[in-house]
Design an enzyme around this catalytic site. Sequence first.
Site: not given
Length: 297
Positions: A52, A96, A119
């Site tokens: 990412k 994460q 997200d």
Amino acid sequence: MTIIDGKKVAEELLEKMKRELAQIRERGGRRPHLAAILVGNDGASETYVSAKVKACERVGFKSTLIRLSETISEKNLLENVDLLNRDPDIDGFIVQLPLPKAFSERNVMEAISPEKDVDGFHPVNLGRMMLNLPAYLPATPYGILQLLEYYKIETSGKHCVVVGRSHIVGSPVSVLLARNAYPGNCTVTLTHSKTANLKAITQQADILIVALGKMNFITSDMVKQGAVVIDVGITRIPSGQSKNGTRLIGDVKFDEVAQRCSFITPVPGGVGPMTIVSLLMNTIKASKMNTLKAAKA
Ligand code: NDP
């Protein structure tokens, strides 16, 4: 049969984003800034986060990686989330997943400001998605929609069977494909580990989306001739032939299923690269919103 080349589509979209950012910069705009919190040192999570960060660098975004020890308390993690929520220079951020067992993922996801939740896991964004209102879509389902769109795959009136009902993949993708939109207007069956006679259901799928995390689970006898098969699953197995000593296997037995399909995504190189692109697309959107907010203040 067409192999859906997620890597190629992702490359094209990254280049497009790069050009869009160059135009924003020419007009005096700022670079989008994505932050990521990584708790502990799980190897797979390290790989995903560094991919990412690399993608951010590639398109010219700013990125910040915050590494925290897995021995910190949940309170301390929530304080870090709060700092990012309040930092005006951060447009969007992710924590994460999966988090080490001691943490409540739900508490942490709910602590992220919905405006920075790139997200798309916050209940506000999931609720807005349900209502078909503008929202940050969860990155993997968003990536799947973009692949269907890129390959102009007809979805209206099709029977879509989703295997796996997680909050990050199966459930949201089933909602998105049932929406009155393109891609969408499918009749969706959402299956899970308690589903009886799964094979009889997957055999009816015009579009089969598989996200359960069990390698080679879907075999050719479970797939209808001509189906579109989207394999989300990733299982990492040891391999002497790769640089990092592992290789990735999908949930679909690719070689035999590919022979029955009209379209199929490979693993790796299918859904995975699109997940990262979708995250960056959400970030550029967050950055535009942040800029508007700052202009109004
Ligand atoms: P979860 O483990 O959260 O969910 C798995 C789902 O599969 C559950 O709903 C479970 O059912 C269901 N399931 C398990 N066994 C069966 C079975 N025998 N029959 C039918 N359903 C079953 O997984 P995630 O959604 O987080 O991830 C799924 C896979 O996708 C993983 O391999 C993950 O690594 C990968 N992934 C890939 C991404 C990418 O970018 N390519 C992004 C995110 C995930 P139940 O609810 O009843 O337990």
